[in-house]
Write a protein that holds these residues in place. Sequence first.
Motif, PDB file in Angstrom:
ATOM      1  N   VAL A   1      -8.615   5.706  11.092  1.00  0.00           N
ATOM      2  CA  VAL A   1      -7.578   6.336  10.548  1.00  0.00           C
ATOM      3  C   VAL A   1      -6.711   6.754  12.156  1.00  0.00           C
ATOM      4  N   LEU A   2      -5.668   6.320  12.502  1.00  0.00           N
ATOM      5  CA  LEU A   2      -5.158   6.628  13.825  1.00  0.00           C
ATOM      6  C   LEU A   2      -3.706   6.887  13.814  1.00  0.00           C
ATOM      7  N   PRO A   3      -2.999   7.744  14.667  1.00  0.00           N
ATOM      8  CA  PRO A   3      -1.852   7.813  14.652  1.00  0.00           C
ATOM      9  C   PRO A   3      -0.943   6.365  14.732  1.00  0.00           C
ATOM     10  N   TRP A   4       0.309   6.628  14.170  1.00  0.00           N
ATOM     11  CA  TRP A   4       1.030   5.330  14.266  1.00  0.00           C
ATOM     12  C   TRP A   4       1.205   4.671  15.587  1.00  0.00           C
ATOM     13  N   PRO A   5       1.146   3.409  15.876  1.00  0.00           N
ATOM     14  CA  PRO A   5       1.297   2.755  17.018  1.00  0.00           C
ATOM     15  C   PRO A   5       2.973   3.072  17.349  1.00  0.00           C
ATOM     16  N   GLU A   6       2.983   3.029  18.831  1.00  0.00           N
ATOM     17  CA  GLU A   6       4.585   3.291  19.231  1.00  0.00           C
ATOM     18  C   GLU A   6       5.244   2.082  18.604  1.00  0.00           C
ATOM     19  N   GLY A   7       6.583   2.339  18.586  1.00  0.00           N
ATOM     20  CA  GLY A   7       7.543   1.191  18.062  1.00  0.00           C
ATOM     21  C   GLY A   7       7.981   1.620  16.492  1.00  0.00           C
ATOM     22  N   ARG A   8       8.272   0.559  15.914  1.00  0.00           N
ATOM     23  CA  ARG A   8       9.010   0.641  14.565  1.00  0.00           C
ATOM     24  C   ARG A   8       7.909   0.383  13.351  1.00  0.00           C
ATOM     25  N   MET A   9       6.753   0.299  13.686  1.00  0.00           N
ATOM     26  CA  MET A   9       5.880  -0.272  12.419  1.00  0.00           C
ATOM     27  C   MET A   9       6.028   0.731  11.477  1.00  0.00           C
ATOM     28  N   LYS A  10       6.052   2.079  11.631  1.00  0.00           N
ATOM     29  CA  LYS A  10       6.169   2.939  10.450  1.00  0.00           C
ATOM     30  C   LYS A  10       7.208   2.937   9.604  1.00  0.00           C
ATOM     31  N   ASP A  11       8.512   2.417  10.186  1.00  0.00           N
ATOM     32  CA  ASP A  11       9.492   1.998   9.382  1.00  0.00           C
ATOM     33  C   ASP A  11       9.336   0.694   8.712  1.00  0.00           C
ATOM     34  N   VAL A  12       8.690  -0.109   9.381  1.00  0.00           N
ATOM     35  CA  VAL A  12       8.539  -1.281   8.681  1.00  0.00           C
ATOM     36  C   VAL A  12       7.605  -1.277   7.327  1.00  0.00           C
ATOM     37  N   VAL A  13       6.433  -0.399   7.436  1.00  0.00           N
ATOM     38  CA  VAL A  13       5.738  -0.116   6.357  1.00  0.00           C
ATOM     39  C   VAL A  13       6.397   0.711   5.341  1.00  0.00           C
ATOM     40  N   LEU A  14       7.153   1.661   5.508  1.00  0.00           N
ATOM     41  CA  LEU A  14       8.066   2.197   4.710  1.00  0.00           C
ATOM     42  C   LEU A  14       8.761   1.481   3.838  1.00  0.00           C
ATOM     43  N   LYS A  15       9.601   0.584   4.596  1.00  0.00           N
ATOM     44  CA  LYS A  15      10.364  -0.463   3.929  1.00  0.00           C
ATOM     45  C   LYS A  15       9.525  -1.523   2.868  1.00  0.00           C
ATOM     46  N   VAL A  16       8.338  -1.972   3.329  1.00  0.00           N
ATOM     47  CA  VAL A  16       7.167  -2.519   2.562  1.00  0.00           C
ATOM     48  C   VAL A  16       6.947  -1.791   1.200  1.00  0.00           C
ATOM     49  N   ALA A  17       6.681  -0.356   1.616  1.00  0.00           N
ATOM     50  CA  ALA A  17       6.472   0.476   0.387  1.00  0.00           C
ATOM     51  C   ALA A  17       7.484   0.507  -0.756  1.00  0.00           C
ATOM     52  N   GLU A  18       8.727   0.337  -0.356  1.00  0.00           N
ATOM     53  CA  GLU A  18       9.772   0.212  -1.314  1.00  0.00           C
ATOM     54  C   GLU A  18       9.712  -0.953  -2.401  1.00  0.00           C
ATOM     55  N   ARG A  19       9.433  -2.180  -1.593  1.00  0.00           N
ATOM     56  CA  ARG A  19       9.332  -3.453  -2.041  1.00  0.00           C
ATOM     57  C   ARG A  19       8.210  -3.597  -3.059  1.00  0.00           C
ATOM     58  N   VAL A  20       6.912  -2.932  -2.805  1.00  0.00           N
ATOM     59  CA  VAL A  20       5.888  -2.884  -3.641  1.00  0.00           C
ATOM     60  C   VAL A  20       5.827  -1.679  -4.651  1.00  0.00           C
ATOM     61  N   GLU A  21       7.066  -1.108  -4.826  1.00  0.00           N
ATOM     62  CA  GLU A  21       6.976   0.112  -5.761  1.00  0.00           C
ATOM     63  C   GLU A  21       6.244   1.202  -5.374  1.00  0.00           C
ATOM     64  N   PHE A  22       5.697   1.583  -4.199  1.00  0.00           N
ATOM     65  CA  PHE A  22       5.041   2.716  -3.952  1.00  0.00           C
ATOM     66  C   PHE A  22       5.842   3.735  -4.053  1.00  0.00           C
ATOM     67  N   PRO A  23       5.089   4.962  -4.991  1.00  0.00           N
ATOM     68  CA  PRO A  23       6.017   6.132  -4.962  1.00  0.00           C
ATOM     69  C   PRO A  23       6.134   6.830  -3.932  1.00  0.00           C
ATOM     70  N   LEU A  24       7.024   6.706  -3.122  1.00  0.00           N
ATOM     71  CA  LEU A  24       7.321   7.604  -1.837  1.00  0.00           C
ATOM     72  C   LEU A  24       7.496   8.910  -2.060  1.00  0.00           C
ATOM     73  N   ALA A  25       8.250   8.978  -3.015  1.00  0.00           N
ATOM     74  CA  ALA A  25       8.792  10.484  -3.283  1.00  0.00           C
ATOM     75  C   ALA A  25       7.406  11.509  -3.746  1.00  0.00           C
ATOM     76  N   ASP A  26       6.497  10.894  -4.051  1.00  0.00           N
ATOM     77  CA  ASP A  26       5.524  11.716  -4.340  1.00  0.00           C
ATOM     78  C   ASP A  26       4.331  11.779  -3.394  1.00  0.00           C
ATOM     79  N   PHE A  27       4.450  10.605  -2.372  1.00  0.00           N
ATOM     80  CA  PHE A  27       3.199  10.785  -1.353  1.00  0.00           C
ATOM     81  C   PHE A  27       3.625  10.831   0.179  1.00  0.00           C
ATOM     82  N   ALA A  28       4.978  10.715   0.423  1.00  0.00           N
ATOM     83  CA  ALA A  28       5.452  10.403   1.888  1.00  0.00           C
ATOM     84  C   ALA A  28       6.219  11.547   2.238  1.00  0.00           C
ATOM     85  N   ASP A  29       5.981  12.119   3.324  1.00  0.00           N
ATOM     86  CA  ASP A  29       6.805  13.290   4.091  1.00  0.00           C
ATOM     87  C   ASP A  29       7.904  12.450   5.145  1.00  0.00           C
TER      88      ASP A  29
END
Length: 157
Positions: A128-156
């Motif tokens: 488990v490491l810091p996010w790589p530079e670039g937009r990877m975190k943004d891409v993962v957050l978009k995928v989270a929406e697609r897979v119905e991940f409960p972002l409001a409960d678990f993401a800051d």
Amino acid sequence: MRPEVFKMVDRVVAIDPGLETIHCEGLVPHESSIFEGHFPGHPIMPGVLLIEAMAQTTGWLVLARNRFDKMPFLATVKEAKLRTFVVPGQMLDLHSRILHEGSGFVVAQTKALIEGKPVCNAELVFRVLPWPEGRMKDVVLKVAERVEFPLADFADA
């Protein structure tokens, strides 16, 4: 599930409140380029993609545990067992349970089932490491929406 682009989880079904376990689903597609050579006339999902589906399931749990602050990277696959063939059109029930977390690593017990019967299981280790530079975190957050991940409960995020 879009295995040709490594999107193996279609839906996060449940994350337990204690963040110890997760259940996801992935529908093996009827058509995919992976089946062209694996195997002609007898398409089966490659075992490495079953392990990837279990790894992505665990990844969502690790992301929930650290509130999307860091990213898990698969480091080790231990004692993987492929028990039967998985064919197009089958629904994978993917489960992961955290066994240990510390020093930047997470160890999890994972399994894939079809209609309640085990098809694959393994112990997976993640770094488990810091996010790589670039937009990877943004891409993962978009995928989270697609897979119905409960972002409001678990993401800051």
